[in-house]
Design a protein around this motif. Structure first.
Motif, mmCIF file in Angstrom:
data_model
loop_
_atom_site.group_PDB
_atom_site.id
_atom_site.type_symbol
_atom_site.label_atom_id
_atom_site.label_comp_id
_atom_site.label_asym_id
_atom_site.label_seq_id
_atom_site.Cartn_x
_atom_site.Cartn_y
_atom_site.Cartn_z
ATOM 1 N N ILE A 156 33.483 44.185 42.234
ATOM 2 C CA ILE A 156 32.916 43.138 43.437
ATOM 3 C C ILE A 156 33.414 42.012 44.499
ATOM 4 C CG2 ILE A 156 31.149 41.415 42.216
ATOM 5 C CD1 ILE A 156 29.660 44.148 42.189
ATOM 6 N N GLU A 157 34.202 41.740 43.795
ATOM 7 C CA GLU A 157 35.240 40.755 44.001
ATOM 8 C C GLU A 157 35.618 41.470 45.726
ATOM 9 O OE1 GLU A 157 36.679 37.750 41.170
ATOM 10 O OE2 GLU A 157 37.736 39.086 41.097
ATOM 11 N N GLU A 158 36.576 42.698 45.179
ATOM 12 C CA GLU A 158 37.020 43.323 46.433
ATOM 13 C C GLU A 158 36.174 44.035 47.288
ATOM 14 O OE1 GLU A 158 38.455 47.762 46.723
ATOM 15 O OE2 GLU A 158 39.139 46.777 44.910
ATOM 16 N N ILE A 159 34.565 44.801 47.010
ATOM 17 C CA ILE A 159 33.664 44.774 48.298
ATOM 18 C C ILE A 159 33.621 42.789 48.954
ATOM 19 C CG2 ILE A 159 30.885 45.423 48.387
ATOM 20 C CD1 ILE A 159 31.798 47.256 46.093
ATOM 21 N N GLU A 160 33.415 42.182 48.152
ATOM 22 C CA GLU A 160 33.075 40.731 48.817
ATOM 23 C C GLU A 160 34.063 40.389 49.960
ATOM 24 O OE1 GLU A 160 30.620 38.799 45.294
ATOM 25 O OE2 GLU A 160 32.802 38.137 44.921
ATOM 26 N N ARG A 161 35.180 40.964 49.430
ATOM 27 C CA ARG A 161 36.806 40.444 50.680
ATOM 28 C C ARG A 161 36.288 41.511 51.356
ATOM 29 N NH1 ARG A 161 39.441 40.149 45.938
ATOM 30 N NH2 ARG A 161 40.039 41.783 46.157
ATOM 31 N N GLN A 162 36.361 42.901 51.648
ATOM 32 C CA GLN A 162 35.925 43.584 52.478
ATOM 33 C C GLN A 162 34.527 42.756 53.898
ATOM 34 O OE1 GLN A 162 35.968 47.507 50.781
ATOM 35 N NE2 GLN A 162 37.428 46.859 49.926
ATOM 36 N N VAL A 165 31.462 38.765 52.059
ATOM 37 C CA VAL A 165 30.201 38.358 51.501
ATOM 38 C C VAL A 165 30.746 37.125 50.735
ATOM 39 C CG1 VAL A 165 28.086 38.943 49.870
ATOM 40 C CG2 VAL A 165 28.887 41.180 51.759
ATOM 41 N N ALA A 166 29.280 35.895 50.682
ATOM 42 C CA ALA A 166 30.000 34.677 49.598
ATOM 43 C C ALA A 166 28.979 35.029 48.783
ATOM 44 C CB ALA A 166 29.147 33.530 50.474
ATOM 45 N N ALA A 167 30.013 34.079 47.439
ATOM 46 C CA ALA A 167 29.850 34.954 46.605
ATOM 47 C C ALA A 167 28.352 34.933 45.899
ATOM 48 C CB ALA A 167 31.144 34.969 44.736
ATOM 49 N N ASP A 168 27.548 33.862 46.605
ATOM 50 C CA ASP A 168 26.574 33.110 46.129
ATOM 51 C C ASP A 168 25.247 34.674 46.766
ATOM 52 O OD1 ASP A 168 26.933 32.799 48.451
ATOM 53 O OD2 ASP A 168 26.468 30.014 47.862
ATOM 54 N N ARG A 169 25.748 35.279 47.630
ATOM 55 C CA ARG A 169 24.942 36.830 47.616
ATOM 56 C C ARG A 169 25.074 37.422 47.607
ATOM 57 N NH1 ARG A 169 24.939 33.440 54.038
ATOM 58 N NH2 ARG A 169 23.217 31.132 53.377
ATOM 59 N N THR A 170 25.372 37.575 46.032
ATOM 60 C CA THR A 170 25.690 38.560 45.861
ATOM 61 C C THR A 170 25.028 39.175 44.182
ATOM 62 O OG1 THR A 170 28.129 39.131 46.414
ATOM 63 C CG2 THR A 170 27.378 40.473 44.066
#
Length: 272
Positions: A156-162, A165-170
Motif C-alpha cells: 500500500i505504501e509503495e503504491i501511494e508513493r508511486q 496519493v495521500a494516505a487519507d485518500r486510500t
C-alpha cells in the motif's frame, strides 16, 4: 474545485472471488485436505495469515509439482464476483473530476490473480506472491515476496508513493483476518476501509461492511461516505448504468443487492 486522486486497493480471494485460489489450485493438482493444512499452519504461527499457500508451494512435497502453467490454469478456474470489469471501467473514467486508481493486492500467487482478472485489471495493477521458477525444471525454487499481513501494508505504501496519493485518500477492501493489519494501517492514516464479509474481527475495524455478490457494490459506501453523495443520486447512477439497487439496509453494515449489469458501457455520474 481541484481534482482529487484516490487509491482503491482490493484483496482478491473471497473479495473479488467466491472461492480460495489455493483450494482451486489444490483441486487442480489432486492435493487433498488443503483447508486442514492451512489451519495447521495457522495454529503453528509459522507464517503470516494469508501466506499459507506460498509456504505450502515451497515446502509441502505434495505441492512440489506446481508449475507456471498450473497457476495460470487455476486462475482461469476461479469463480469471480460479477461486475468486476464494469467496476474497473467505471473507476478508470473518474467520478465528477476525481481520479481513482484501482489495484489488487493478494497473498495468492500473482500468476493466478493475473490469469483470473485478465481483461479486467491490467497486470501492472496486480500485486501477489512472487515466485522464482527454476528455468530448467520449472519448479518453484524460492518465494521472493508475499503480500500478507504487514506485507500488504508495505505494498500500500509503495503504491501511494508511486502514484503520489495521500494516505487519507486510500480505500482498502478486504474479507478476512489477513486484512486486519492493512485495514488498521489505512484507518490510522484517515483512509477508508470496507469489509465484504461478516468476519467479526474485520467488521469491528472496517468503516463499512458490504455484503453482496456484485463487486460494484463497494461503490455504494464510497459514494455515500467518501464522496458524500445522497442516496437518490447513488440510485440514479446505478440505474443509468443498467444496475438496480434492489435493497440497501443502511446501518453499520450495508447489505446490498444489485441487479445484473446490462450490456452497455459504464456512464458518467448523474448531476446532483
Amino acid at each position: 474545485m481541484n481534482s482529487r486522486h484516490y487509491l482503491l486497493a482490493s484483496d482478491f480471494d473471497q473479495t473479488l472471488s467466491f472461492n480460495d485460489s489455493g483450494l482451486v489450485l489444490s483441486e487442480l493438482l489432486g492435493v487433498r485436505n488443503f483447508e486442514e493444512r492451512v489451519r495447521g499452519l495457522s495454529r503453528s504461527n509459522l507464517v503470516q495469515q494469508g501466506g499459507e499457500l506460498a509456504y505450502l508451494i515451497r515446502h509441502d512435497p505434495d505441492f512440489r509439482g506446481v508449475r507456471l502453467e498450473h497457476l495460470v490454469d487455476a486462475g482461469r478456474r476461479v469463480r469471480l464476483k460479477s461486475s468486476i470489469p464494469a467496476l474497473a471501467s467505471f473507476l478508470n473514467g473518474g467520478i465528477e473530476g476525481d481520479r481513482f486508481s484501482f489495484y489488487v493486492i493478494s497473498a495468492a500467487p500473482r500468476e493466478i490473480v493475473v490469469s483470473a482478472l485478465a481483461g479486467a485489471v491490467p497486470p501492472e495493477h496486480i500485486y501477489g506472491t512472487e515466485l522464482d521458477f527454476d528455468p530448467r525444471s520449472g519448479e518453484v525454487r524460492a518465494v521472493k515476496r508475499v503480500p500478507a499481513g504487514y506485507g500488504k501494508v508495505a505494498v500500500i505504501e509503495e503504491i501511494e508513493r508511486q502514484l503520489g496519493v495521500a494516505a487519507d485518500r486510500t480505500i482498502y477492501v478486504g474479507d478476512g483476518s489477513s486484512d486486519v493489519h492493512v485495514m488498521l494501517h489505512v484507518n490510522n492514516h484517515d483512509g477508508f476501509t470496507i469489509a465484504v464479509s461478516e468476519n467479526r474481527q474485520l467488521a469491528n475495524i472496517a468503516r463499512a461492511t458490504v455484503l453482496s455478490d456484485d463487486a460494484f457494490s463497494v461503490m455504494v459506501p464510497i459514494l455515500d461516505q467518501v464522496l458524500g453523495w445522497r442516496a437518490r443520486k447513488i440510485r440514479s447512477l446505478l440505474e443509468a448504468n443498467g444496475l438496480a439497487l434492489h435493497d440497501w439496509q443502511k446501518e453499520r453494515t450495508d447489505r446490498i443487492k444489485i441487479g445484473e449489469l446490462l450490456e452497455q458501457g459504464m456512464q458518467q455520474a448523474p448531476a446532483a
